[in-house]
Design an enzyme around this catalytic site. Structure first.
Site, PDB file in Angstrom:
ATOM      1  N   GLY A   7       9.532  44.443  28.727  1.00 12.57           N
ATOM      2  CA  GLY A   7      10.191  43.204  29.136  1.00 12.57           C
ATOM      3  C   GLY A   7      10.094  42.841  30.596  1.00 12.57           C
TER       4      GLY A   7
ATOM      5  N   PRO B 112       5.563  48.361  28.313  1.00  7.00           N
ATOM      6  CG  PRO B 112       4.101  48.858  30.063  1.00  7.00           C
ATOM      7  CD  PRO B 112       4.976  49.496  29.018  1.00  7.00           C
TER       8      PRO B 112
ATOM      9  NE  ARG C 293       4.220  32.836  27.011  1.00 16.13           N
ATOM     10  CZ  ARG C 293       4.759  32.361  28.120  1.00 16.13           C
ATOM     11  NH1 ARG C 293       4.054  31.574  28.928  1.00 16.13           N
ATOM     12  NH2 ARG C 293       6.007  32.658  28.427  1.00 16.13           N
TER      13      ARG C 293
ATOM     14  CB  CYS D  10      -2.991  15.642  14.484  1.00 14.47           C
ATOM     15  SG  CYS D  10      -2.378  14.025  14.029  1.00 14.47           S
TER      16      CYS D  10
ATOM     17  CE1 TYR E 229       3.973  38.935  23.116  1.00 13.67           C
ATOM     18  CE2 TYR E 229       4.315  38.796  25.480  1.00 13.67           C
ATOM     19  CZ  TYR E 229       4.482  39.464  24.276  1.00 13.67           C
ATOM     20  OH  TYR E 229       5.143  40.668  24.248  1.00 13.67           O
TER      21      TYR E 229
END
Length: 400
Positions: free
Chosen positions: A225, A260, A298, A327, A356
Site C-alpha cells: 500500500g 509492495p 484508472r 463509446c 494497475y
C-alpha cells in the site's frame, strides 16, 4: 532519458513502457529499509503481472503475493521459489486451494472462518497440513480512496480481532492446519504513516496475546500500500515506514513480510498514445487519441490523476480533455488539463502507468490490448506482443 517518440515509432501505439532499472532501485530501497530484521519483500503480482516483471523481481530476491491461482502459476513460471509465494484473496475456489496446497507454497492467507473450513477439509482429503495466516482487519481508516480502502469493518476483507483469535486457537488444535503467520493490509496508495503504525500496533498486540497461550507465529505480514507520486503527493520514506512497523514488534521473533506492488512498478511505467485529431465543441477542446479506457482504466474507474505530456511540444497551453475512441463518456485520461496545440501523430505520454495499467486492460469495443516493452540497461525489449483481432476471437465459435 527514454526516447518515447522512437519507441512509439518502433512498436506503434497504444504502448506500455517499463524501466527495469527503476524497479530495481525501488526494490533495493525497501529491502534496505527492513535490513535490520528478517524480512521478505513479496511483490504484489496484481499491480503488474507481466512474466518479465515478476521474473526480474524474483532475480532480485523478491517473493510473490498472489490473489488468484493464475497469479500463483505466473509466479512459479517466472522463477519465484515456491517457499516465497503467498496465496491471498477473499474468495478462493476449492480447486485453487487444492492446487496451492499441492504446490507447497509458503502459506495461504485466510479471510474468514468459512474459508478456514474449506482449507481444512481440502488439506484433510490430501493428507496434508496447510500452512496458513489469517488476515486481521484492525478497523483503521487508511485515509485513501474508498475503492482501495481495505482496513475498516465495512470493507469485505479480513476478520476482526476476536474472530481472528478464535480462528488461531482452532487452527492450532487442528491436525490439518498450521498457523504460521498473521496478515493485515489497510489499503493502497497510503501517504500517511500514522494509520500504518496504529494498525501494526494492534496486530502485534494480538501476536503477543497468542504467544502467551503457546501459539507462536513465524511471519508478520504488513501488506503493502505504500503510495507513489502521481501529482503532488507527499509520500512515506521506506526507512520511516519500516521503523514505524519494526517499533511495534518488541519481544517478537518474526520474519516481516512486506507486499509492495504500486511502489515497485508504478512510477517505472508509462503509457504512450498518439493524437488522432483535435475537436472543439462550443469552446470545449478535446484531444482525441488512439488509446482508451480499455487500455488504461484508472482515470475512468477512480477519477485518478496521471501526468500527461505531449512529446516535444510546449507553449500555447490551453485546457483540454484527453479522450479515447471508446463509446463511453467516461473514456478519458485527463480533463481540463493545460496542454499545447497538437497535430495528428503527436505522441502523448501518460506517466506513472506501471501499476494497475495493463493488468486492468480489457478488450471492450473489440480493441486489442497494447504491447508491453521493457527498458533493460538502456535497451528496449518487447515483453508482450500486441494482440491481434485473431487473438480476440480465437476462443469463440459461431452458433450455426
Amino acid at each position: 532519458m527514454i526516447d518515447f517518440k522512437a519507441l512509439a515509432q518502433k512498436y506503434d501505439t497504444p504502448l506500455y513502457i517499463y524501466d527495469f532499472g527503476r524497479i530495481t532501485a525501488q526494490y533495493e530501497k525497501l529491502k534496505k529499509a527492513f535490513s535490520g530484521r528478517k524480512s521478505l519483500i513479496s511483490y504484489a503480482v496484481k499491480a503488474n503481472s507481466n512474466l518479465s516483471v515478476i521474473g526480474h523481481l524474483a532475480e532480485l530476491g523478491a517473493g510473490a503475493d498472489c490473489v488468484s491461482i493464475g497469479e500463483v502459476r505466473r509466479a512459479l513460471m517466472a522463477g519465484v521459489p515456491k517457499y516465497k509465494i503467498i496465496f491471498s484473496g477473499v474468495g478462493k475456489r476449492d480447486d485453487e486451494i487444492e492446487e496451492a496446497l499441492k504446490n507447497d507454497i509458503l502459506l495461504l492467507n485466510l479471510e474468514s472462518e468459512a474459508e478456514m473450513d474449506r482449507v481444512e477439509a481440502i488439506a484433510r482429503n490430501l493428507g496434508q497440513k496447510a500452512r496458513i495466516s489469517i488476515r486481521v482487519n484492525p478497523n483503521i481508516d487508511p485515509k485513501t480512496h474508498p475503492y482501495i480502502s481495505t482496513g475498516l469493518h465495512e470493507n469485505k476483507f479480513g476478520v476482526d480481532i476476536e474472530t481472528a483469535k478464535r480462528m488461531y486457537i482452532r487452527a492450532n488444535q487442528s491436525d490439518h492446519l498450521d498457523p504460521v503467520g498473521i496478515h493485515f493490509h489497510i489499503g493502497s496508495q497510503l501517504t500517511e504513516l500514522d494509520p500504518i503504525k496504529e494498525a501494526s500496533m494492534i496486530v502485534a498486540d494480538l501476536v503477543r496475546s497468542l504467544l502467551a497461550i503457546k501459539i507462536e507465529l513465524k511471519f508478520f505480514d504488513v501488506g503493502g500500500g505504500l503510495g507513489i507520486v502521481y501529482d503532488k503527493e507527499t509520500t512515506i520514506e521506506p526507512y520511516d515506514y519500516a521503523q514505524a512497523i519494526l517499533g511495534t514488534l518488541h519481544g517478537l521473533d518474526v520474519t516481516v513480510i512486506c507486499e509492495p506492488g504500486r511502489f515497485m512498478v508504478g512510477n517505472a511505467g508509462w503509457f504512450l498514445t498518439r493524437v488522432l485529431y483535435e475537436k472543439v465543441n462550443e469552446g470545449k477542446r478535446f484531444i482525441v487519441v488512439d488509446g482508451a479506457m480499455n487500455d488504461l482504466l484508472r482515470p475512468s474507474l477512480y477519477d485518478a490523476y496521471h501526468k500527461v505530456e505531449v512529446v516535444g511540444k510546449s507553449g500555447g497551453e490551453t485546457p483540454a480533455d484527453v479522450v479515447g475512441p471508446v463509446c463511453e463518456s467516461g473514456d478519458f485520461f485527463a480533463k481540463n488539463r493545460p496542454l499545447p496545440p497538437t497535430e495528428h501523430g503527436d505522441v502523448v505520454v501518460v506517466h506513472s502507468a506501471g501499476a494497475y495499467g495493463f493488468v486492468m486492460a480489457s478488450n471492450y469495443n473489440t480493441r486489442p490490448r497494447p504491447a508491453e516493452v521493457a527498458i533493460v540497461e538502456g535497451k528496449d525489449r518487447c515483453i508482450r506482443q500486441r494482440e491481434t483481432f485473431e487473438d480476440l476471437v480465437r476462443l469463440e465459435k459461431m452458433c450455426l
